[in-house]
Motif scaffolding. Structure first.
Motif, PDB file in Angstrom:
ATOM      1  N   CYS A  89      38.651  38.074 -15.579  1.00 43.63           N
ATOM      2  CA  CYS A  89      39.034  37.831 -14.122  1.00 43.63           C
ATOM      3  C   CYS A  89      39.606  36.560 -13.778  1.00 43.63           C
ATOM      4  O   CYS A  89      40.827  36.441 -13.137  1.00 43.63           O
ATOM      5  CB  CYS A  89      37.851  38.172 -13.172  1.00 43.63           C
ATOM      6  SG  CYS A  89      38.214  37.993 -11.335  1.00 43.63           S
ATOM      7  N   VAL A 128      37.389  35.406  -7.749  1.00 44.18           N
ATOM      8  CA  VAL A 128      38.843  35.861  -7.372  1.00 44.18           C
ATOM      9  C   VAL A 128      39.297  35.286  -6.373  1.00 44.18           C
ATOM     10  O   VAL A 128      40.428  35.041  -6.329  1.00 44.18           O
ATOM     11  CB  VAL A 128      38.560  37.524  -7.060  1.00 44.18           C
ATOM     12  CG1 VAL A 128      40.045  38.081  -6.601  1.00 44.18           C
ATOM     13  CG2 VAL A 128      37.992  38.439  -8.436  1.00 44.18           C
ATOM     14  N   SER A 174      33.562  30.517 -11.439  1.00 40.82           N
ATOM     15  CA  SER A 174      33.208  31.309 -12.797  1.00 40.82           C
ATOM     16  C   SER A 174      31.899  30.743 -13.467  1.00 40.82           C
ATOM     17  O   SER A 174      31.252  31.532 -13.840  1.00 40.82           O
ATOM     18  CB  SER A 174      34.238  31.429 -13.871  1.00 40.82           C
ATOM     19  OG  SER A 174      35.416  31.802 -13.058  1.00 40.82           O
ATOM     20  N   THR A 230      34.076  37.937 -16.349  1.00 41.57           N
ATOM     21  CA  THR A 230      34.542  36.711 -15.463  1.00 41.57           C
ATOM     22  C   THR A 230      35.678  36.066 -15.878  1.00 41.57           C
ATOM     23  O   THR A 230      36.485  35.689 -15.192  1.00 41.57           O
ATOM     24  CB  THR A 230      33.328  35.816 -15.581  1.00 41.57           C
ATOM     25  OG1 THR A 230      32.080  36.430 -14.883  1.00 41.57           O
ATOM     26  CG2 THR A 230      33.561  34.712 -14.616  1.00 41.57           C
TER      27      THR A 230
END
Length: 327
Positions: free
Chosen positions: A111, A65, A80, A108
């Motif tokens: 995100c 993030v 990631s 993932t």
């Protein structure tokens, strides 16, 4: 161009990511972002591995993030990939490991793309905002120029003269006020287009003769010339006024349907304060008045006298007071 570039840099500094590395080379900047991402993710991975932290993916997902939001898709993809590889290693020996790994991969990627989209959208909005601010700056500059420029003659106006007051302090200056003789008759008999033509002609000749000095349209058909050239003598300035009169005669008297000449008054002396400028204008205006009363088409000048100007202004004030009382 340099002003716009500096403005863009100031916008970046004040509004957008002021703590990011200020590296102008895009490739070098992206390389630095990748290096930071790899280094920090390696440290996070090492920490969760050494301390056997439960649910390590919750720690590593914070890196995904953070780096995606800060640096974009490339750094986010690296973070990631680190998370997915570690999750495969961590959960591969568990009975439901594949299911957890699949969930982690899906989460993932979701995100990554969601935060990456927000990062790109933010960058786009920033770019549009910068463009809007630059355009607004250009408009403000244009409006500022328009505010001090006479739209007909394209010379500076009375407001510009007021803005220039400080530039004349502690200087020896010549101030000349002039206007076109019988200007109202030109407008009445030949139309306002002829009057506009006359104003443009006078402006052109003024700029030609006083090309190193300030020329302002002071109001209506009245112009103001302020000369602060160092070392200029009264004789030299008088010679310039003679050139002005001669050029008007040579270029335009025989080429127009109407006579085009002017009257002028000027004063010269040392400017100590803004008050001196106002006094000099009043004294130059008095000389213009004398030139008009003396038959027009004349140029009269005198040395600045603060006492004379005070008397003149006092007379004007008293006259206005009398008019007010009579009303």
């Amino acid at each position: 161009m340099d002003d716009k570039k500096n403005l863009s840099e100031r916008i970046d500094e004040k509004l957008f990511s002021p703590k990011e590395p200020k590296i102008k080379n895009k490739k070098l900047r992206e390389t630095l972002y990748v290096a930071i991402t790899v280094s920090v993710m390696a440290v996070l991975t090492l920490v969760v591995a050494l301390f056997n932290i439960p649910n390590p993916n919750m720690v590593l997902i914070s890196g995904v993030v953070a780096f995606t939001s800060l640096f974009g898709f490339i750094s986010g993809s690296i973070a990631s990939l680190d998370l997915i590889i570690y999750s495969i290693f961590y959960f591969s020996g568990q009975s439901d490991g594949m299911f957890k790994i699949g969930i982690i991969i899906i989460g993932t990627l979701f995100c990554l793309f969601f935060v990456g989209f927000l990062h790109e959208y933010r960058s786009k909005i920033q770019s549009q905002l910068k463009e809007a601010v630059v355009l607004l700056h250009d408009d403000v500059v244009s409006l500022g120029k328009a505010a001090v420029t006479d739209q007909l003659t394209k010379t500076q106006n009375r407001l510009a003269f007021r803005n220039d007051y400080d530039s004349f302090n502690n200087k020896f200056v010549y101030i000349m006020i002039l206007d076109i003789d019988n200007f109202k008759n030109i407008n009445d008999y030949y139309g306002h287009s002829a009057g506009d033509y006359a104003l443009k002609i006078l402006t052109k000749v003024l700029r030609s003769v006083f090309n190193q000095d300030k020329v302002y349209r002071y109001g209506g058909d009245e112009f103001l010339v302020v000369s602060a050239k160092e070392g200029r003598t009264p004789e030299e300035f008088a010679e310039l006024t003679g050139q002005l009169k001669q050029q008007m005669a040579d270029l335009y008297f025989n080429k127009s349907d109407f006579e085009l000449h002017f009257s002028a008054g000027y004063v010269y002396g040392q400017v100590e304060t803004h008050e001196d400028l106002r006094f000099m204008i009043s004294q130059a205006d008095q000389k213009l008045y004398e030139a008009k009363n003396g038959g027009k088409n004349k140029i009269l000048g005198t040395e600045y006298s603060r006492e004379k100007a005070r008397e003149l202004l006092g007379y004007i004030v008293n006259t206005e007071d009398i008019k007010t009382n009579n009303n």
